[in-house]
Motif scaffolding. Structure first.
Motif, mmCIF file in Angstrom:
data_model
loop_
_atom_site.group_PDB
_atom_site.id
_atom_site.type_symbol
_atom_site.label_atom_id
_atom_site.label_comp_id
_atom_site.label_asym_id
_atom_site.label_seq_id
_atom_site.Cartn_x
_atom_site.Cartn_y
_atom_site.Cartn_z
ATOM 1 N N ALA A 77 2.998 -23.942 50.833
ATOM 2 C CA ALA A 77 1.778 -23.173 51.103
ATOM 3 C C ALA A 77 2.103 -21.761 51.584
ATOM 4 O O ALA A 77 1.478 -20.794 51.142
ATOM 5 C CB ALA A 77 0.921 -23.902 52.136
ATOM 6 N N LYS A 80 3.370 -19.794 48.631
ATOM 7 C CA LYS A 80 2.246 -19.444 47.769
ATOM 8 C C LYS A 80 1.433 -18.305 48.382
ATOM 9 O O LYS A 80 0.970 -17.407 47.684
ATOM 10 C CB LYS A 80 1.365 -20.675 47.535
ATOM 11 C CG LYS A 80 0.264 -20.447 46.538
ATOM 12 C CD LYS A 80 0.849 -20.033 45.223
ATOM 13 C CE LYS A 80 0.083 -20.538 44.053
ATOM 14 N NZ LYS A 80 0.627 -19.981 42.796
ATOM 15 N N ALA A 81 1.267 -18.333 49.714
ATOM 16 C CA ALA A 81 0.533 -17.256 50.390
ATOM 17 C C ALA A 81 1.233 -15.919 50.192
ATOM 18 O O ALA A 81 0.576 -14.893 49.974
ATOM 19 C CB ALA A 81 0.398 -17.570 51.879
ATOM 20 N N PRO A 153 -4.025 -21.275 50.750
ATOM 21 C CA PRO A 153 -3.095 -21.868 49.776
ATOM 22 C C PRO A 153 -2.791 -23.337 50.018
ATOM 23 O O PRO A 153 -2.537 -24.064 49.071
ATOM 24 C CB PRO A 153 -1.819 -21.031 49.938
ATOM 25 C CG PRO A 153 -2.269 -19.756 50.533
ATOM 26 C CD PRO A 153 -3.472 -20.083 51.369
ATOM 27 N N VAL A 159 -0.779 -27.025 45.119
ATOM 28 C CA VAL A 159 0.148 -26.864 46.240
ATOM 29 C C VAL A 159 0.241 -28.160 47.034
ATOM 30 O O VAL A 159 1.327 -28.611 47.386
ATOM 31 C CB VAL A 159 -0.280 -25.691 47.153
ATOM 32 C CG1 VAL A 159 0.544 -25.654 48.430
ATOM 33 C CG2 VAL A 159 -0.149 -24.363 46.402
#
Length: 185
Positions: A77, A80-81, A153, A159
């Motif tokens: 996460a 992804k952020a 995310p 995710v």
């Protein structure tokens, strides 16, 4: 003379935007590779801990599976952020290119390039919040999802899965182990 100087400036800007966009695309693709690696390691470790828990008759390993699921979910996460922080600049470049360098096609429509980020938004959201259909050839500023959780995310399905499965399964098996379902350790 002034027009040629402006034309040269626009040509340089266009080339700079293309180069920056290509670099951003490489960065975003690099994140995708890292995300796949994180997901692969997370699944491997969680499944190995679950399997070892059964093989060794030690329910504490189920807790390891759940904990590793949480750790890899958070790692994915956060990665992804970091990746999505590049999307607004990609959209800004697309909008600038569309505004300054689009061409009119024979049917009267305007076309420009690049529109990769915009095309993803159009494919996911064919109707904009104002009720009009999104035009794949006409980029608009980014519209944020209405709810807070849709922007996070760790709530993106791609995710959180399969990490939440490992967390749930590891937790349930650990609790069953504590309850004595699997016998003493």
């Amino acid at each position: 003379m002034v027009e040629s100087a402006e034309s040269g400036d626009l040509a340089r800007l266009h080339e700079d935007l293309r180069a920056e966009y290509a670099q951003l695309l490489d960065i975003v693709n690099g994140f995708d590779q890292r995300l796949l690696t994180i997901k692969g390691w997370g699944v491997t470790l969680s499944l190995a801990a679950l399997g070892l828990g059964f093989q060794q008759n030690h329910y504490g390993l189920f807790l390891v599976a759940a904990a590793s699921g949480v750790a890899f979910w958070l790692l994915e996460a956060f990665t992804k952020a970091h990746q999505v922080h590049y999307y607004p600049r990609m959209r800004a470049i697309e909008m600038t290119a569309h505004t300054l360098f689009s061409v009119v096609l024979p049917g009267g429509e305007r076309a420009s390039s690049p529109l990769i980020d915009w095309s993803w938004w159009v494919a996911e959201n064919p109707v904009r919040p104002d009720g009009h259909r999104a035009d794949p050839a006409d980029p608009k500023p980014g519209e944020r999802p209405s709810s807070w959780w849709r922007r996070q995310p760790w709530f993106f399905a791609h995710v959180m899965f399969p990490h939440v499965v490992a967390i749930a399964l590891g937790t349930v098996l650990f609790v069953l182990g504590l309850a004595g379902v699997f016998g003493p350790i």
